[in-house]
Design a protein around this motif. Structure first.
Motif, PDB file in Angstrom:
ATOM      1  N   VAL A  93       0.865  -1.178   0.000  1.00  0.00           N
ATOM      2  CA  VAL A  93       0.000   0.000   0.000  1.00  0.00           C
ATOM      3  C   VAL A  93       0.903   1.229   0.000  1.00  0.00           C
ATOM      4  O   VAL A  93       1.680   1.439   0.933  1.00  0.00           O
ATOM      5  N   ARG A  94       0.816   2.028  -1.054  1.00  0.00           N
ATOM      6  CA  ARG A  94       1.629   3.241  -1.145  1.00  0.00           C
ATOM      7  C   ARG A  94       0.834   4.396  -0.564  1.00  0.00           C
ATOM      8  O   ARG A  94      -0.156   4.827  -1.139  1.00  0.00           O
ATOM      9  N   LEU A  95       1.269   4.853   0.602  1.00  0.00           N
ATOM     10  CA  LEU A  95       0.479   5.782   1.408  1.00  0.00           C
ATOM     11  C   LEU A  95       1.248   7.077   1.646  1.00  0.00           C
ATOM     12  O   LEU A  95       2.355   7.062   2.183  1.00  0.00           O
ATOM     13  N   ALA A  96       0.664   8.200   1.223  1.00  0.00           N
ATOM     14  CA  ALA A  96       1.242   9.520   1.466  1.00  0.00           C
ATOM     15  C   ALA A  96       0.489  10.184   2.608  1.00  0.00           C
ATOM     16  O   ALA A  96      -0.736  10.039   2.718  1.00  0.00           O
ATOM     17  N   PHE A  97       1.205  10.927   3.453  1.00  0.00           N
ATOM     18  CA  PHE A  97       0.552  11.486   4.636  1.00  0.00           C
ATOM     19  C   PHE A  97       1.186  12.813   5.028  1.00  0.00           C
ATOM     20  O   PHE A  97       2.342  13.096   4.716  1.00  0.00           O
ATOM     21  N   LEU A  98       0.407  13.603   5.722  1.00  0.00           N
ATOM     22  CA  LEU A  98       0.869  14.892   6.227  1.00  0.00           C
ATOM     23  C   LEU A  98       1.861  14.713   7.368  1.00  0.00           C
ATOM     24  O   LEU A  98       1.770  13.751   8.147  1.00  0.00           O
ATOM     25  N   HIS A  99       2.780  15.672   7.497  1.00  0.00           N
ATOM     26  CA  HIS A  99       3.687  15.662   8.636  1.00  0.00           C
ATOM     27  C   HIS A  99       2.904  15.643   9.953  1.00  0.00           C
ATOM     28  O   HIS A  99       3.298  14.983  10.915  1.00  0.00           O
ATOM     29  N   ALA A 123       4.496   1.432   1.730  1.00  0.00           N
ATOM     30  CA  ALA A 123       5.530   2.335   1.217  1.00  0.00           C
ATOM     31  C   ALA A 123       5.047   3.741   1.549  1.00  0.00           C
ATOM     32  O   ALA A 123       4.079   4.228   0.953  1.00  0.00           O
ATOM     33  N   LEU A 124       5.684   4.373   2.521  1.00  0.00           N
ATOM     34  CA  LEU A 124       5.205   5.634   3.070  1.00  0.00           C
ATOM     35  C   LEU A 124       5.922   6.827   2.450  1.00  0.00           C
ATOM     36  O   LEU A 124       7.127   6.780   2.186  1.00  0.00           O
ATOM     37  N   ARG A 125       5.151   7.900   2.225  1.00  0.00           N
ATOM     38  CA  ARG A 125       5.683   9.159   1.706  1.00  0.00           C
ATOM     39  C   ARG A 125       5.100  10.284   2.552  1.00  0.00           C
ATOM     40  O   ARG A 125       3.884  10.417   2.673  1.00  0.00           O
ATOM     41  N   GLN A 126       5.985  11.076   3.147  1.00  0.00           N
ATOM     42  CA  GLN A 126       5.559  12.170   4.008  1.00  0.00           C
ATOM     43  C   GLN A 126       5.730  13.490   3.283  1.00  0.00           C
ATOM     44  O   GLN A 126       6.732  13.712   2.606  1.00  0.00           O
ATOM     45  N   GLY A 127       4.735  14.393   3.414  1.00  0.00           N
ATOM     46  CA  GLY A 127       4.871  15.666   2.729  1.00  0.00           C
ATOM     47  C   GLY A 127       3.730  16.608   3.023  1.00  0.00           C
ATOM     48  O   GLY A 127       2.845  16.323   3.843  1.00  0.00           O
ATOM     49  N   ALA A 128       3.754  17.744   2.350  1.00  0.00           N
ATOM     50  CA  ALA A 128       2.692  18.732   2.469  1.00  0.00           C
ATOM     51  C   ALA A 128       1.493  18.301   1.635  1.00  0.00           C
ATOM     52  O   ALA A 128       1.585  17.388   0.806  1.00  0.00           O
ATOM     53  N   SER A 129       0.363  18.972   1.828  1.00  0.00           N
ATOM     54  CA  SER A 129      -0.861  18.586   1.126  1.00  0.00           C
ATOM     55  C   SER A 129      -0.699  18.680  -0.391  1.00  0.00           C
ATOM     56  O   SER A 129      -1.199  17.827  -1.128  1.00  0.00           O
ATOM     57  N   THR A 130       0.021  19.713  -0.863  1.00  0.00           N
ATOM     58  CA  THR A 130       0.229  19.837  -2.312  1.00  0.00           C
ATOM     59  C   THR A 130       1.065  18.679  -2.838  1.00  0.00           C
ATOM     60  O   THR A 130       0.805  18.166  -3.926  1.00  0.00           O
ATOM     61  N   GLY A 131       2.059  18.259  -2.072  1.00  0.00           N
ATOM     62  CA  GLY A 131       2.881  17.122  -2.482  1.00  0.00           C
ATOM     63  C   GLY A 131       2.109  15.831  -2.494  1.00  0.00           C
ATOM     64  O   GLY A 131       2.332  14.968  -3.355  1.00  0.00           O
ATOM     65  N   ILE A 132       1.173  15.668  -1.569  1.00  0.00           N
ATOM     66  CA  ILE A 132       0.349  14.461  -1.534  1.00  0.00           C
ATOM     67  C   ILE A 132      -0.528  14.378  -2.778  1.00  0.00           C
ATOM     68  O   ILE A 132      -0.659  13.315  -3.397  1.00  0.00           O
ATOM     69  N   VAL A 133      -1.120  15.495  -3.169  1.00  0.00           N
ATOM     70  CA  VAL A 133      -1.923  15.517  -4.391  1.00  0.00           C
ATOM     71  C   VAL A 133      -1.070  15.162  -5.605  1.00  0.00           C
ATOM     72  O   VAL A 133      -1.481  14.395  -6.476  1.00  0.00           O
ATOM     73  N   LEU A 136      -0.422  11.438  -5.690  1.00  0.00           N
ATOM     74  CA  LEU A 136      -1.594  10.692  -6.158  1.00  0.00           C
ATOM     75  C   LEU A 136      -1.759  10.825  -7.665  1.00  0.00           C
ATOM     76  O   LEU A 136      -2.057   9.846  -8.358  1.00  0.00           O
ATOM     77  N   GLU A 137      -1.545  12.025  -8.181  1.00  0.00           N
ATOM     78  CA  GLU A 137      -1.701  12.240  -9.621  1.00  0.00           C
ATOM     79  C   GLU A 137      -0.649  11.493 -10.428  1.00  0.00           C
ATOM     80  O   GLU A 137      -0.924  10.998 -11.516  1.00  0.00           O
ATOM     81  N   SER A 138       0.575  11.408  -9.902  1.00  0.00           N
ATOM     82  CA  SER A 138       1.658  10.741 -10.626  1.00  0.00           C
ATOM     83  C   SER A 138       1.611   9.231 -10.477  1.00  0.00           C
ATOM     84  O   SER A 138       2.283   8.509 -11.216  1.00  0.00           O
ATOM     85  N   GLY A 139       0.829   8.741  -9.517  1.00  0.00           N
ATOM     86  CA  GLY A 139       0.791   7.308  -9.263  1.00  0.00           C
ATOM     87  C   GLY A 139       1.828   6.849  -8.265  1.00  0.00           C
ATOM     88  O   GLY A 139       1.946   5.652  -7.998  1.00  0.00           O
ATOM     89  N   ASP A 140       2.585   7.780  -7.665  1.00  0.00           N
ATOM     90  CA  ASP A 140       3.569   7.402  -6.651  1.00  0.00           C
ATOM     91  C   ASP A 140       2.906   7.013  -5.337  1.00  0.00           C
ATOM     92  O   ASP A 140       3.539   6.399  -4.476  1.00  0.00           O
ATOM     93  N   ALA A 141       1.647   7.391  -5.163  1.00  0.00           N
ATOM     94  CA  ALA A 141       0.894   7.006  -3.975  1.00  0.00           C
ATOM     95  C   ALA A 141      -0.485   6.523  -4.402  1.00  0.00           C
ATOM     96  O   ALA A 141      -1.059   7.015  -5.380  1.00  0.00           O
ATOM     97  N   ASP A 142      -1.023   5.554  -3.661  1.00  0.00           N
ATOM     98  CA  ASP A 142      -2.370   5.055  -3.910  1.00  0.00           C
ATOM     99  C   ASP A 142      -3.399   5.855  -3.113  1.00  0.00           C
ATOM    100  O   ASP A 142      -4.483   6.162  -3.605  1.00  0.00           O
ATOM    101  N   ILE A 143      -3.035   6.158  -1.878  1.00  0.00           N
ATOM    102  CA  ILE A 143      -3.953   6.775  -0.918  1.00  0.00           C
ATOM    103  C   ILE A 143      -3.206   7.871  -0.179  1.00  0.00           C
ATOM    104  O   ILE A 143      -1.995   7.763   0.063  1.00  0.00           O
ATOM    105  N   GLY A 144      -3.934   8.928   0.183  1.00  0.00           N
ATOM    106  CA  GLY A 144      -3.328  10.008   0.947  1.00  0.00           C
ATOM    107  C   GLY A 144      -4.125  10.299   2.204  1.00  0.00           C
ATOM    108  O   GLY A 144      -5.348  10.132   2.240  1.00  0.00           O
TER     109      GLY A 144
END
Length: 295
Positions: A93-99, A123-133, A136-144
């Protein structure tokens, strides 16, 4: 020419013997000969020297053998990785999340999900809300896990947590003894806030504008815990979701904000036009089954 032709060619190139290669592959010599012909036609050159004892790779054949080994290994690796993604139990699960949810909402969700999906990988990715979007758009994350809610025309949304906002002030500050406070009471105070681009920076700026002032920033940080610590050190005041600051010993005092708009909504989001992997879909369904938390 198909991938299987390259796989067969690799075996033939290593044995340099038609009969032995056909036996190893479990096929007939005519089938293997036709497969070799397709490979040679694809590259436009003969790849073996025909000798009375069998076959011998020529210089072209040695180049193709190297490529065939690398190519089939890459295909095998891709098949294994796709198989892992397709497994709802142990897929990634590729998951992006806010700090700001890194020490609160995120670990709570992962811990709860481990109880029902112990084999799942994240697979976790931490970032700001704009980075999370963007992820998701690039496919680097499934869920934010983010705030505020992104464009509803492009992204699905499920609320997870309603966080009460508070004005954090240094210890001993005149506002520290209030039971509740209007944000306008802090209009003349120096503020500590997030850097531009963070979703909560937009929320706090909008709250200040609604209260009739533009905050004077003494410092712009990249995470909420740093802001809380700097407020505790007396650098200024800050609007913060107090539930996102866990175990803080900064000394900062959280005074609840008065007003119906003094809440922040954290939610789960995903791209509407993207198909989630089974593992990501299973995680999304689990998260959606949980009640919304109000803090």
């Amino acid at each position: 020419m198909h991938v299987e032709d390259l796989r067969w060619f690799a075996v033939l190139g290593e044995t340099e013997h038609l009969t032995a290669a056909a036996a190893a592959l479990g096929t007939s010599q005519p089938n293997l000969s036709r497969s070799l012909r397709r490979v040679e036609e694809a590259f436009g050159v003969p790849l073996f020297e025909r000798e009375h004892r069998g076959l011998r790779l020529n210089p072209y054949g040695r180049i193709v053998l190297e490529a065939a080994r690398a190519g089939t290994a890459a295909v095998d690796s891709a098949q294994l990785r796709i198989g892992a993604l397709l497994d709802p139990e142990s897929g990634i699960v590729r998951l992006a999340f806010l700090h700001s949810v890194a020490t609160s909402l995120l670990p709570d969700l992962l811990k709860a999900y481990r109880a029902v999906g112990p084999s799942a990988e994240f697979a976790l990715r931490q970032g700001a809300s704009t980075g999370i979007v963007e992820d998701l758009e690039s496919g680097d994350a499934d869920i934010g896990l983010t705030a505020p809610r992104p464009d509803p025309e492009r992204f699905g949304w499920h609320p997870l947590e309603q966080q009460r906002l508070a004005l954090h002030v240094p210890p001993g500050h005149p506002l520290a003894t209030r039971r509740r406070v209007e944000l306008a009471a802090a209009a003349d105070e120096p503020f500590v806030g997030l850097q531009p681009g963070f979703g909560f920076r937009r929320i706090s700026d909008e709250l200040c504008r609604a209260a009739g002032f533009v905050p004077r920033l003494a410092f712009e940080a990249t995470d909420l815990n740093t802001i809380d610590s700097l407020v505790g050190a007396g650098l200024g005041v800050a609007v913060l979701p107090s539930s996102a600051i866990r175990g803080s010993d900064s000394g900062a005092v959280a005074v609840p904000l008065a007003g119906v708009q003094s809440r922040r909504e954290i939610g789960m989001t995903w791209r509407l036009r993207a198909q989630l992997t089974p593992a990501a879909e299973r995680f999304r369904a689990f998260v959606r089954s949980r009640p919304v938390i109000s803090t």
